[in-house]
Design a protein around this motif. Structure first.
Motif, PDB file in Angstrom:
ATOM      1  N   GLN A 147      45.938 -81.301  57.498  1.00  0.00           N
ATOM      2  CA  GLN A 147      46.274 -82.059  58.707  1.00  0.00           C
ATOM      3  C   GLN A 147      45.260 -83.174  58.954  1.00  0.00           C
ATOM      4  O   GLN A 147      45.639 -84.316  59.249  1.00  0.00           O
ATOM      5  CB  GLN A 147      46.333 -81.118  59.916  1.00  0.00           C
ATOM      6  CG  GLN A 147      47.530 -80.181  59.886  1.00  0.00           C
ATOM      7  CD  GLN A 147      47.470 -79.116  60.967  1.00  0.00           C
ATOM      8  OE1 GLN A 147      46.381 -78.681  61.368  1.00  0.00           O
ATOM      9  NE2 GLN A 147      48.630 -78.683  61.435  1.00  0.00           N
ATOM     10  N   THR A 191      51.832 -83.375  52.828  1.00  0.00           N
ATOM     11  CA  THR A 191      52.890 -82.949  53.748  1.00  0.00           C
ATOM     12  C   THR A 191      53.693 -81.806  53.139  1.00  0.00           C
ATOM     13  O   THR A 191      54.040 -80.824  53.828  1.00  0.00           O
ATOM     14  CB  THR A 191      53.813 -84.134  54.083  1.00  0.00           C
ATOM     15  OG1 THR A 191      53.035 -85.176  54.699  1.00  0.00           O
ATOM     16  CG2 THR A 191      54.914 -83.709  55.052  1.00  0.00           C
ATOM     17  N   GLU A 192      53.973 -81.896  51.844  1.00  0.00           N
ATOM     18  CA  GLU A 192      54.677 -80.824  51.151  1.00  0.00           C
ATOM     19  C   GLU A 192      53.837 -79.548  51.119  1.00  0.00           C
ATOM     20  O   GLU A 192      54.361 -78.438  51.309  1.00  0.00           O
ATOM     21  CB  GLU A 192      55.018 -81.258  49.725  1.00  0.00           C
ATOM     22  CG  GLU A 192      56.040 -82.385  49.646  1.00  0.00           C
ATOM     23  CD  GLU A 192      56.215 -82.929  48.245  1.00  0.00           C
ATOM     24  OE1 GLU A 192      55.505 -82.435  47.320  1.00  0.00           O
ATOM     25  OE2 GLU A 192      57.039 -83.839  48.055  1.00  0.00           O
ATOM     26  N   LEU A 194      51.629 -78.658  53.287  1.00  0.00           N
ATOM     27  CA  LEU A 194      51.655 -78.095  54.636  1.00  0.00           C
ATOM     28  C   LEU A 194      52.951 -77.318  54.875  1.00  0.00           C
ATOM     29  O   LEU A 194      52.938 -76.220  55.454  1.00  0.00           O
ATOM     30  CB  LEU A 194      51.526 -79.208  55.680  1.00  0.00           C
ATOM     31  CG  LEU A 194      50.128 -79.622  56.112  1.00  0.00           C
ATOM     32  CD1 LEU A 194      50.208 -80.766  57.128  1.00  0.00           C
ATOM     33  CD2 LEU A 194      49.351 -78.448  56.711  1.00  0.00           C
ATOM     34  N   GLU A 195      54.073 -77.885  54.459  1.00  0.00           N
ATOM     35  CA  GLU A 195      55.366 -77.221  54.635  1.00  0.00           C
ATOM     36  C   GLU A 195      55.385 -75.878  53.923  1.00  0.00           C
ATOM     37  O   GLU A 195      55.957 -74.899  54.426  1.00  0.00           O
ATOM     38  CB  GLU A 195      56.482 -78.119  54.115  1.00  0.00           C
ATOM     39  CG  GLU A 195      56.717 -79.362  54.974  1.00  0.00           C
ATOM     40  CD  GLU A 195      57.745 -80.301  54.375  1.00  0.00           C
ATOM     41  OE1 GLU A 195      58.181 -80.055  53.219  1.00  0.00           O
ATOM     42  OE2 GLU A 195      58.118 -81.282  55.043  1.00  0.00           O
ATOM     43  N   ARG A 200      52.890 -78.261  59.984  1.00  0.00           N
ATOM     44  CA  ARG A 200      53.307 -79.660  60.012  1.00  0.00           C
ATOM     45  C   ARG A 200      52.093 -80.567  60.218  1.00  0.00           C
ATOM     46  O   ARG A 200      51.069 -80.128  60.768  1.00  0.00           O
ATOM     47  CB  ARG A 200      54.313 -79.903  61.136  1.00  0.00           C
ATOM     48  CG  ARG A 200      55.616 -79.146  60.958  1.00  0.00           C
ATOM     49  CD  ARG A 200      56.542 -79.351  62.145  1.00  0.00           C
ATOM     50  NE  ARG A 200      56.849 -80.764  62.341  1.00  0.00           N
ATOM     51  CZ  ARG A 200      57.812 -81.399  61.697  1.00  0.00           C
ATOM     52  NH1 ARG A 200      58.552 -80.762  60.811  1.00  0.00           N
ATOM     53  NH2 ARG A 200      58.049 -82.677  61.937  1.00  0.00           N
ATOM     54  N   PRO A 201      52.185 -81.838  59.820  1.00  0.00           N
ATOM     55  CA  PRO A 201      51.076 -82.772  60.062  1.00  0.00           C
ATOM     56  C   PRO A 201      50.915 -83.047  61.552  1.00  0.00           C
ATOM     57  O   PRO A 201      51.817 -82.786  62.361  1.00  0.00           O
ATOM     58  CB  PRO A 201      51.509 -84.050  59.327  1.00  0.00           C
ATOM     59  CG  PRO A 201      52.626 -83.619  58.414  1.00  0.00           C
ATOM     60  CD  PRO A 201      53.289 -82.461  59.071  1.00  0.00           C
TER      61      PRO A 201
END
Length: 209
Positions: A147, A191-192, A194-195, A200-201
């Motif tokens: 993040q 971002t991927e 994190l998913e 989420r960012p």
């Protein structure tokens, strides 16, 4: 007689402006966008390298460790280039000017989002956020790192795009474009990641431009 005098005065004003901007020999001057970009981006990169070392030393998942390694190597090398430019241009590494002053008045202000602090480079983590990252462990540390680094990269992209709109100096423009391309790609990757961790960012600072 009046028109030639006005023309001469205009030429002199342009000459003085060019000298102040680029200095002797066509090299960037102390207050130029190129010098400001080099100084601020060197500082910006230093924090990214610091955060990457923090997460690397926590023994994260292989893909996070690989990402941290890439950030350390890429941004440390680029930081050395920024510092080398300043030395080549016979400019100091530090300045009395506020961070991001080189972007002011060019449609890329020093406050890229409503939550930004004037005179602070976009995307930079606060001292409290860095302390939290140092204390975090396991998946929590990985999520926080991603993040913070996504937001940090967004700030780097914003700064690089600002330089692209202000400079035509080939080596600086080339580096700025590499930063835009490289960090935009890493934002997608992070971002991927994190998913995959159910997170989420932070809200994007790029959307607020």
């Amino acid at each position: 007689m009046r028109r030639p005098v006005l023309i001469i005065c205009g030429v002199l004003v342009l000459a003085v402006a060019a000298f102040l901007l680029f200095g002797r020999g066509g090299t960037p001057g102390d207050s130029s966008p190129e010098a400001g970009f080099a100084r601020d981006m060197a500082t910006h990169h230093a924090q990214a390298v610091d955060m990457a070392f923090i997460i690397r030393d926590k023994g994260p998942a292989k893909e996070i460790r690989s990402l941290a390694f890439d950030i350390i190597n890429t941004q440390a090398n680029q930081r050395g280039m920024f510092q080398g430019w300043l030395q080549q241009w016979e400019l100091s590494q530090a300045t009395d000017q506020r961070p991001m002053a080189w972007m002011s008045g060019h449609g890329h202000g020093a406050t890229p989002s409503a939550s930004a602090t004037p005179g602070v480079m976009p995307g930079m983590a606060s001292a409290a956020e860095l302390a939290e990252l140092r204390q975090a462990q396991g998946t929590q540390a990985e999520v926080l790192f991603l993040q913070l680094m996504i937001r940090h990269h967004e700030g780097g992209v914003q700064m690089a795009e600002g330089l692209l709109s202000l400079s035509t100096r080939s080596e600086v423009v080339s580096m700025a474009q590499k930063i835009v391309d490289g960090q935009s790609g890493e934002i997608k990757l992070m971002t991927e990641l994190l998913e995959q961790r159910g997170a989420r960012p932070y809200p994007s600072i790029l959307k607020s431009q």
